[in-house]
Design an enzyme around this catalytic site. Structure first.
Site: not given
Length: 701
Positions: A326, A541
Site C-alpha cells: 500500500d 483486504d
C-alpha cells in the site's frame, strides 16, 4: 459495576506487564548456548533417544541403530575377551555423541522458541471481563467468554480476549504484545478495529466484540506453533528429508557389500568399523541440523514480531517474486496533510474552506482532521461549528466519497476527482471544464487532490501532501537486487500514483485500486508463475490476503484479515513485509549452505576411511592416503570424531542463520559454493589430520 484495576482482588489471575518484543529480541541476541536453554536442551536430547522419535529423522535413526549394535558387540567382546575393546568403546562413544549432538541441536532450537513463547503465553491468562447483554453489564471470567459476546472495557482495564471494537474509540497500550511503549488508537468501523487480549485501554471506553472463543485464539495457535508442538515440515524440508533417506539407503547397501569384499581380500572388517564407515558416508551433518534450521526460522520470525501460521509460510517468503505494498503508510509517511485549498473560478477561497470543513466533521481519518485544522487556520473565528443532526457519509473503497447530509437538505461531499464527477453527473449536474485541469496539476506534483462539492455545485480542490518515507527508495533498490518486483497499490488517481511511483522507484503500480483489483492482479501474477506477497489490515483486504502466497495481516486490522493471512505482524508495520522476505531468504540460504557443507565434508572423510580400510590388502591405495594418517584405526576414528564434533560447531549457524546479503541468484550460488563447498572440503582435511595426530600421541591407535 466496572472492574477497577486498582482493586481487582476478585480477578482470578491478573495479567502482568510484559516486555513483549523487547524480551524476544533480547533472547534472539543472547548467546546461543545460554545456560538455562542448554540445560533444558540436554535433558530433551536424552528423551529424544526414543526410537519412535528418532524414526522421524532417517539419517540419525540409522546412526542410533548403529550405535546400539556397536554397544551390544562391545559388551559381547568384553564378556568373551575378544576384539579391540578400546577401539570399539571409542567408536560406540562417538556414535552416541553424534546422535546426542543431533538431538541437542533440535532441542536447543525448540528451547529458544519456547523461551520466546513464554512472553506470549502470559498474555492469555484469565481475568475478569464486563460482559454486556441486554443492556446490562455482568462480571464473568474471561475464560467463559464466547464468540460474539460484547465486553465493555474502560480506562485502565485489560481487554479480556481477541476481538474487534464494536463501539467507541480508545487509546490502547499494546506493549504486552508488541513491546512498543507508544499507545495506539483502536476504533470501531475502520481497519484499525482489531484488539488482542492482554492489552490495556488507557483512555476512553470501548465495547469489544469477542471474535474467538477462549482457548482457541490466534495467539493460542501461534504459541503452539512457536513451541514446535504442531509444527510440520515444509515441502522443501520433506523433499530434502526424502533425499537424505535415499542417500542413507544407498550407502547402507554399499557398506553392506564391503564385508564380503573384505573377506575376499582377507580383511576381517568388524561391525564397529563398518558402522563407523556408514555414519561417515551418510550426510549426518545436514541430517542432524535440518530440524533445527526450520525451527530457528520460525524463531527469527517471532523475534521480528511476526507470527507465522506455519513454517511453510516463513520458507515460502524466501521465494517471493512480487510484493504488493500500500502507498499510504508504507511508501509514504501516511496521514496525508491538507496543505492548501484551490477554488474554481467564481468561488471564494473562504467558501471552499468552510464547505471542506463541514464535509469533514464526520471524517475521523488523519486527512479529515487535517482539513479541519487547515480550515480553522484560514477562517479563524468564522470557522463553522459542527452541525447537529447531520448524517455522516463514511468513506468506502467502492464510492471513494465522504461527507455530510445536513438536516436542511444540503449534501456535502469530498473525494477523488472521478468519484465526485460521477456523483454530480448522477445527480444531474455538470462538471466545470477547469476542474480536471486543476486535479491533473495537483496529481502531477505527486499530491492527492480531493474535490469538494455542495450538492451538484463543485467548489474546488483540497491538496493533500504525501511525503515519502526516509530511505524507502534505497529499500526498494535493495529488493530489486534480491530479484523482487515491488508493486504500489493506491486509491489515488493514475497521475498521482504515477508520480509517487516515479519518486519512490517501484516497478509498477495499481491506481484507483478497489479490493477486486488487488485480487485480480495477484491472480494474474500467479498465472504467470510468480509468487506474490502482500500486506493488509481491512476486511476488504481479506480476499487478496487469502489469495496471495504470503498474506501478512496487521495485528491492528480486522479479524477477517488476520484469519485470511498466513502471517500476522504484531507491530502493524507496513514495511515489515520486506523484513519477512529477508528472513525467508535467510532460511533457504542457511539450509542450502549447510547442505553444501555436509556433502562437501563427506569427500574428505572418504579419503580418510576408504584407503585406511583396505591399505593392507591393496598397497596401491597408499597413494590415496594424502593426509598421511597414522593407522587404519586412527584414520577411521579421526573421521568419526570429526563427523561428531562438527555438528555442535555448526549449531550457531543453523540457529542464527547464514548472513543474508541482497545479491543475485548467480552471485549467491557462487559464494555458497566457494565458502561452504570449498570450505566444506578443506576444513575436514585439516580437522581429521589434527585429530589423527592427537590419537597417535596416545599410543592406543
Amino acid at each position: 459495576m466496572m472492574n477497577n484495576p486498582e482493586s481487582s482482588n476478585t480477578a482470578s489471575i491478573q495479567r502482568e506487564s510484559l516486555p513483549g518484543k523487547t524480551e524476544r529480541r533480547r533472547a534472539r541476541n543472547a548467546s546461543i548456548f545460554e545456560g538455562k536453554l542448554v540445560k533444558a536442551a540436554i535433558g530433551q536430547s536424552f528423551s529424544m533417544l526414543n526410537p519412535v522419535v528418532m524414526a522421524k529423522n532417517p539419517v540419525m535413526f540409522i546412526t542410533e541403530v548403529g550405535a546400539v549394535l556397536t554397544t551390544l558387540i562391545t559388551i559381547y567382546d568384553a564378556s568373551t575377551g575378544k576384539g579391540g575393546l578400546i577401539y570399539n568403546f571409542a567408536v560406540l562413544l562417538v556414535l552416541w555423541l553424534t546422535v546426542l549432538f543431533s538431538n541437542f541441536a533440535e532441542s536447543l532450537a525448540e528451547a529458544r522458541g519456547k523461551a520466546q513463547a513464554d512472553s506470549l503465553k502470559r498474555t492469555r491468562q484469565s481475568t475478569i471481563a464486563n460482559r454486556l447483554r441486554d443492556g446490562k453489564v455482568t462480571q464473568v471470567n474471561s475464560d467463559d467468554l464466547q464468540e460474539g459476546d460484547l465486553v465493555v472495557v474502560s480506562v485502565g482495564e485489560l481487554i479480556p480476549g481477541d476481538g474487534e471494537v464494536a463501539e467507541g474509540v480508545a487509546m490502547v497500550d499494546e506493549s504486552a504484545i508488541t513491546g512498543e511503549s507508544a499507545p495506539v488508537v483502536r476504533e470501531a468501523g475502520g481497519d484499525r478495529s482489531g484488539v488482542v487480549g492482554g492489552t490495556r485501554v488507557i483512555s476512553d471506553r470501548i465495547v469489544v466484540k469477542i471474535t474467538v472463543s477462549a482457548g482457541n485464539s490466534f495467539l493460542d495457535r501461534m504459541i503452539a506453533l512457536v513451541e514446535g508442538a504442531v509444527r510440520q515440515k515444509t515441502p522443501n524440508e520433506l523433499a530434502l528429508t526424502v533425499t537424505l533417506a535415499g542417500l542413507t539407503l544407498a550407502f547402507l547397501m554399499v557398506t553392506g557389500t564391503l564385508w564380503p569384499i573384505g573377506r575376499y581380500f582377507g580383511i576381517n572388517l568388524s561391525v564397529p568399523t563398518l558402522v563407523a564407515l556408514l555414519v561417515c558416508l551418510i550426510p549426518t551433518t545436514i541430517g542432524a541440523l535440518l530440524s533445527a534450521i526450520g525451527l530457528a526460522g520460525m524463531d527469527r520470525a517471532l523475534s521480528a514480531n511476526v507470527l507465522a501460521k506455519s513454517g511453510k509460510a516463513v520458507e515460502l517468503a524466501g521465494d517471493i517474486d512480487t510484493l504488493l505494498l500500500d502507498k499510504t503508510g508504507t511508501i509514504t509517511m501516511g496521514n496525508r496533510q491538507a496543505t492548501s485549498f484551490i477554488p474554481l473560478n467564481g468561488v471564494e477561497g473562504r467558501e471552499l474552506a468552510r464547505v471542506a470543513m463541514e464535509s469533514s466533521f464526520g471524517d475521523q481519518t488523519p486527512e479529515g482532521r487535517s482539513i479541519l485544522t487547515l480550515g480553522e487556520n484560514i477562517l479563524g473565528s468564522d470557522a463553522p461549528a459542527e452541525p447537529a443532526g447531520a448524517d455522516v457519509i463514511h468513506f468506502s473503497a467502492q464510492t471513494r466519497l465522504s461527507g455530510l447530509d445536513l438536516p436542511d437538505g444540503r449534501t456535502l461531499r469530498k473525494g477523488s476527482g472521478d468519484a465526485v464527477q460521477k456523483y454530480i453527473v448522477d445527480k444531474g449536474g455538470t462538471i466545470p471544464g477547469e476542474l480536471q485541469e486543476i486535479v491533473d496539476v495537483v496529481a502531477r506534483k505527486g499530491m492527492t487532490p480531493l474535490v469538494v462539492t455542495d450538492g451538484i455545485r463543485t467548489l474546488g480542490v483540497v491538496e493533500l501532501s504525501d511525503v515519502l518515507k526516509p530511505g524507502i527508495t534505497d529499500r526498494f533498490r535493495r529488493l530489486r537486487s534480491m530479484g523482487l518486483r515491488v508493486v504500489m497499490v493506491t486509491g489515488d488517481n493514475p497521475l498521482t500514483a504515477g508520480e509517487i511511483a516515479r519518486q519512490s522507484g517501484v516497478d509498477d503500480y495499481i491506481a484507483e485500486a478497489k479490493p477486486e483489483d488487488k485480487l485480480e492482479y495477484i491472480r494474474r501474477e500467479q498465472q504467470s508463475g510468480r509468487l506474490v506477497a502482500m500486506m493488509g489490515d481491512g476486511t476488504n483486504d481479506a480476499p487478496a490476503l487469502a489469495q496471495a502466497d504470503i498474506g501478512v495481516a496487521m495485528n491492528s486490522g480486522t479479524q477477517a484479515a488476520k484469519e485470511a493471512g498466513n502471517m500476522v505482524d504484531l507491530d502493524s508495520d507496513p514495511t515489515k513485509l520486506i523484513e519477512i522476505i529477508e528472513i525467508g531468504k535467510q532460511l533457504l540460504m542457511t539450509r542450502g549452505a549447510l547442505t553444501t557443507f555436509s556433502i562437501a565434508n563427506d569427500i574428505a572423510k572418504y579419503f580418510a576411511i576408504i584407503p585406511a580400510m583396505f591399505l593392507l590388502a591393496i598397497p596401491g591405495l597408499r597413494m590415496l592416503n594424502i593426509m598421511g594418517l597414522a593407522t587404519p584405526e586412527s584414520a577411521i576414528l579421526s573421521a568419526l570424531i570429526f563427523n561428531a564434533i562438527i555438528i555442535p560447531m555448526l549449531i550457531p549457524i543453523a540457529i542464527r542463520g547464514v548472513t543474508y546479503r541482497p545479491l543475485g541468484a548467480e552471485a549467491l550460488l557462487r559464494n555458497n559454493l566457494l565458502v561452504y563447498g570449498v570450505g566444506g572440503v578443506l576444513v575436514p582435511f585439516a580437522g581429521i589430520k589434527l585429530i589423527d595426530m592427537i590419537l597417535s600421541i596416545t599410543g592406543y591407535f
